[in-house]
Design an enzyme around this catalytic site. Structure first.
Site, PDB file in Angstrom:
ATOM      1  N   ASP A 391      -0.993  -5.158  -7.305  1.00  0.00           N
ATOM      2  CA  ASP A 391       0.462  -5.185  -7.213  1.00  0.00           C
ATOM      3  C   ASP A 391       1.034  -3.762  -7.242  1.00  0.00           C
ATOM      4  O   ASP A 391       0.694  -2.978  -8.132  1.00  0.00           O
ATOM      5  CB  ASP A 391       0.997  -5.985  -8.407  1.00  0.00           C
ATOM      6  CG  ASP A 391       2.468  -6.317  -8.280  1.00  0.00           C
ATOM      7  OD1 ASP A 391       2.804  -7.161  -7.432  1.00  0.00           O
ATOM      8  OD2 ASP A 391       3.273  -5.718  -9.025  1.00  0.00           O
ATOM      9  N   GLU A 420      -1.053  -4.016  -2.295  1.00  0.00           N
ATOM     10  CA  GLU A 420       0.256  -4.598  -2.015  1.00  0.00           C
ATOM     11  C   GLU A 420       1.292  -3.487  -2.055  1.00  0.00           C
ATOM     12  O   GLU A 420       2.065  -3.365  -2.999  1.00  0.00           O
ATOM     13  CB  GLU A 420       0.616  -5.693  -3.038  1.00  0.00           C
ATOM     14  CG  GLU A 420       1.866  -6.469  -2.656  1.00  0.00           C
ATOM     15  CD  GLU A 420       3.073  -6.227  -3.559  1.00  0.00           C
ATOM     16  OE1 GLU A 420       4.090  -6.882  -3.331  1.00  0.00           O
ATOM     17  OE2 GLU A 420       3.019  -5.384  -4.477  1.00  0.00           O
TER      18      GLU A 420
END
Lengths: 675, 675
Positions: A391, A420
């Site tokens: 993330d 990401e």
């Protein structure tokens, strides 16, 4: 020694420096600072400008080996045009590989060429034959056993007493050239000054279909919080659609402080589950599981059950903490502090994210911190997880990722990291160079023909393809593009086919995707209304309007057609209608040839003439010669003929067609009784 | 320490590695292996991708210095778009310079930006002001004396007891930002991993007009062998045409063995002088003067007399020997040998060049050989020659040139080397990278609009311009292009103007050029008939048809217009007639703006509409607003108006026009009585 042209007088060394120049090496990323990426069995094409002064013939080889091996494998390079040379090799094992180039002025081949010219001009070559004999004798000295004997014999013939014509014939004998090539004189050779790296990963690093799903919404009954056991029950559903990877948002305990309510409201009710990305509570942190989801035993079962149906579980690693995370108590020095001693929450001034404490990677105690974060990966790796979706890596220092990915892959080179990072192009590229296996991309925001053509040309036809593998998510819990909001079912179909065929790796976030959920929080927002990020949802996976079967068909087509397992073979072709994108992927041996036509307008029927470079594709170019295209989504077959052929795409049924080209068409000559 | 993303786990060092990335640095040649080139006073524009994770503001500087200096000069870089940054500096001394980049996350500027946003949003910033006070206090620690005191005072205000609005005002005071920029906190800064080189040369390296001439043909009386004293008498002639450099083919003793006769015939008569490139006889070698030309005293006089009229003498250095060269007797080991012990003459099979022995740069005695060849340059340097035209450098090893140029320029950085390499592009480029100041080019063979536009775009607008300075010879003793053979006087005029305005450095070989001598040895050959390479010629320099005055005019225009002293400012503009090439050179401050239109068809009048990007050039764009162009060859003035203007070029007078743009046009408002 090498004298480099740096403007300072250089000291002369032992022997004269090599005359050979090797430059413009491709692929080479940032002066060999970063390795290129391949998967096992893939080809690496290496090219370089190689030349010396004068007219001598050169020979060159690409040398490659697995890192740590002492033996180089050599592949002879071939000259192209304009002093450019090229060769290719395959990488056959996972892990780090390396390559470089060696080139030298080839005395024997130069001598042979000049001899031929002089003989052709009728010149006396008595002296030349003696020179050649000496070169052959020297090669014999580099050979052993029977080969040395044979070469010595040839040298004897060249300098012998036979008439000149016979000796010339012996010199020009291709067998001699072949033998001499085995024992080249590499005196004065140049080896390229840098050794270049290749990170070789398993096939899933390059090719796979991902399905993202919130375990919290896996419960059979509405209103209940889903569990890992519920998720296990849904594996057949995911497998039936043909996915390879099941990716779960964070499954850790969720913080209570400043917990967000439905639709990201600031005030949560006691029953609201909060965002899975607000990680950490008194129940634990990054190495724990939210009790509502289940136990480690449940998790282990899930991983195994998934593996049994050909699915790998991918976890989300988000390095940030809720104020309730155990790290906050145990390692307050890992966070930034205000002058009053309190810990700083995340901010993007004037916005405040009080439910999140960012980690201070430059903490005084950074070494312990980095080791702990590495251990988070290793912890889940030990539980069988080999794919991590990371993330927001672009908010953490690049050197941390460079280091932690190398550390984890040193433990297990099969681990895959998906970045990401929806951020600026060079930041995304740097994360890829630093080791991320795959990267999210701008695909979601590329919807027109020009946008898609330009972006995918850059991704697949430039240096970018050497280091960055896009994972094309058609939607995510954060991104419901307006194309999907307003395009209806056809928009979902079109984006699915685009993602699945433009990219060797792609993903969808379901069930919202296959259920064609298009309702945003509000106009102008890309957030889902009633997003699973903040609440438990219940989905009717058996809705007859579901795209489930269409998704299954697309994924089956992907599996059956190896051309779709690669990115670098993408090629755009012309279509005279700007709403129709037409492209193909073809295996190098032309045995699998896939063409895709997508109507980008989800509202109207479009037709157009698509154009193929027939000769290049090995397709019949003759007038009246046809070839068959098999449309795989609808299982229809068409005879195409000539460069331009007609397609018509109706969004009401399928806005896309996927053709497999079948080259051979029967003619009367195939008929049994023709002869 | 730096953790590079090389796939191996890296050991963690003392502090956390820098978060900042510096990549994509331009100019950088082959990973800093080679320096870029500049002349004194020129600008170097440096650009790079600079970024870190997250949202911190960065600061970056280009650092540059003369090599050997311990102090870096710093120039702040400015962000452009897409994480690209740029800065420029000037190089103010001859010799080697170097540059690199340093960048860091700027804590104060980041703090200031965030403070501003929070203040604008009406948030309480009590804590932020305390943080800022600490940053200012730390800066005071890096400062000294009154500046430290002042900063400490500011820190006191920020953390003091005044109301928040007053303290915010003190924080946002631009004077504080300016003071803080003087004492930046560079903790965690990144310095680019390579230091890049610049070879800074004198102006003549970049800008100059060359005249090539055979001293053998300088005699006043027909039939006599010209001398250096005759040449001295011709200096006013050369100076009157406005040339800066007088370049002489080799002036050394010429071999007798296998001497070539007129028109390169194999049998020379006793009176034939031979080719000056067949260097060496019993009269001496590369450090001697052919007695027919004169003495060292004559040579010294010539150098001095030339200098007095603003002309520099350039010598031709051709490293090869006639069979009669003293090297052959004294150092037979410097040449290649046949098996029978005889020395090998030059060959390009099946052609033989028996009058030339090539030197073996990889001789066993290569160190002594290289030193001797270097001493040839130093010998003539000691006699006042600082410009060398090097014959066929592409047939000698690159490392030799890298080394010898560095050695000679270490003795005198004013020495200029012109590479006479008509060979493959990458070979020419490598010679340039290795240190040659200038290079011959393909200009002679670029005659159409497309050819010229493509080639000069490459030469001036790509990396090529950082390393390779073309010297545009319009003809040479080896190259009489068919354009000149069949185009007559207008062809010579057109090629002269093209050479002199496309290139900051150009040359002609005279008197054949200014006398428009176009007769080749035969059709299909680029060799001159009765070439001076093999015989003494006598030229009528006073021929009324001579282009002498035209040449003088063109060179005067060059001298008067600084825009023509540079290569990188070349820009092509549109003309609707494909026989008219239209381009310009403009100084960065727009004060000198030269436009050139050349009719490339020497046989017919052509006219066309030429188009200028008025706004970019600072020219009036308004309807009815005119600007003046002064045609400098014919001294005519035209009023141009708007984007498109008309030109007509008659090869019977001049196929070219050179315009100086005069921006200001008078209007009635300038009239004394207007107000």
């Amino acid at each position: 020694m090498a004298i480099e042209g740096r403007g300072e007088p250089a000291r002369l060394g032992e022997g004269p420096p090599s005359r050979v120049v090797i430059e413009g090496v491709k692929p080479e990323i940032d002066a060999a600072q970063f390795p290129i990426k391949r998967t096992i069995g893939e080809e690496v094409v290496v090219a370089a400008d190689i030349f010396a002064e004068g007219h001598d013939l050169l020979s060159a080889v690409v040398k490659h080996r697995a890192a740590g091996s002492k033996t180089w494998h050599e592949t002879p390079m071939s000259p192209l045009v304009n002093d450019r040379w090229s060769a290719s090799f395959r990488v056959e094992s996972i892990g780090r590989h390396e390559y470089t180039i060696e080139a030298w002025a080839d005395r024997f081949r130069t001598w042979l060429r000049d001899l031929g010219k002089k003989v052709d001009a009728g010149q006396d070559v008595a002296s030349e034959l003696l020179e050649g004999a000496e070169l052959v004798r020297q090669a014999a000295g580099r050979a052993k056993g029977p080969e040395a004997d044979w070469l010595n014999g040839r040298a004897g013939v060249l300098r012998g007493r036979e008439d000149q014509a016979a000796r010339v014939q012996a010199a020009l004998d291709p067998q001699l050239a072949a033998a001499m090539a085995m024992f080249p004189d590499r005196t004065g050779s140049r080896t390229y000054e840098r050794t270049l790296g290749i990170t070789v990963e398993r096939e899933r690093a390059r090719y796979g279909a991902w399905y993202e799903m919130f375990p919290r919404s896996a419960a059979r009954e509405p209103g209940k919080h889903g569990t890992l056991r519920d998720l296990e029950d849904l594996l057949p559903y995911v497998a039936s659609m043909g996915f390879d990877v099941l990716y779960l948002p964070p499954i850790h305990p969720i913080g209570r402080s400043f917990r967000k309510g439905p639709n990201n409201t600031l005030e949560a009710r006691p029953e609201d589950p909060g965002s899975p990305w607000a990680i950490g509570s008194e129940q634990g942190g990054h190495k724990d599981i939210l009790p509502e989801l289940g136990t480690f035993a449940d998790f282990d079962r899930l991983v195994k059950a998934a593996r049994d149906v050909g699915i790998e579980i991918a976890l989300d690693i988000a390095f940030q903490a809720s104020p309730d995370h155990p790290y906050v108590r145990e390692h307050p020095e890992w966070f930034r502090h205000r002058p009053d001693g309190s810990i700083k929450y995340a901010e993007n001034p004037p916005k405040k994210y009080q439910d999140i404490y960012p980690i201070d990677f430059e903490s005084k105690d950074w070494r312990a911190l980095w080791n702990e974060l590495r251990d988070v990966f290793l912890f889940w790796l030990d539980r069988g997880v080999k794919i991590f979706r990371v993330d927001n890596p672009h908010t953490k220092p690049f050197p941390f990722w460079d280091w932690v990915i190398a550390e984890v892959q040193a433990r297990d080179p099969e681990v895959i990291f998906l970045s990401e990072a929806f951020t600026r192009p060079k930041v995304m590229r740097r994360l890829a160079k630093g080791g991320f296996t795959q990267s999210y991309s701008y695909f979601t925001w590329r919807n027109t023909k020009v946008e898609l053509t330009e972006y995918f040309t850059e991704l697949t036809q430039t240096d970018s393809a050497e280091i960055m593998r896009p994972n094309l998510f058609a939607n995510t819990p954060d991104i419901l593009h307006e194309y999907l909001q307003y395009g209806g079912r056809a928009a979902f179909q079109a984006r699915l086919v685009l993602a699945a065929t433009l990219g060797a790796t792609y993903g969808i976030y379901g069930p919202p995707f296959e259920l064609c959920v298009g309702q945003a929080l509000r106009h102008g927002s890309e957030e889902y209304l009633d997003s699973e990020k903040y609440q438990v949802r219940h989905w009717n996976r058996d809705d007859p309007a579901s795209l489930r079967d269409y998704v299954a068909r697309v994924n089956a087509i992907r599996r059956e057609n190896p051309a779709l397992h690669h990115d670098r073979n993408l090629r755009f072709f012309h279509c005279d209608n700007d709403q129709i994108l037409f492209y193909g992927k073809i295996t190098p041996d032309l045995s699998n040839m896939i063409l895709v036509a997508v109507n980008l307008d989800p509202h109207h029927v479009h037709s157009g003439w698509v154009r193929l470079p027939l000769a290049e594709l090995g397709l019949p170019t003759g007038h009246g010669e046809s070839f068959q295209v098999h449309e795989l989504l609808g299982d229809a077959r068409y005879l195409w003929n000539g460069e331009s052929n007609f397609v018509i795409l109706d969004p009401a049924s399928s806005p896309a067609q996927i053709f497999r080209v079948r080259r051979k068409i029967h003619s009367e000559k195939d008929f049994d009784y023709y002869d």
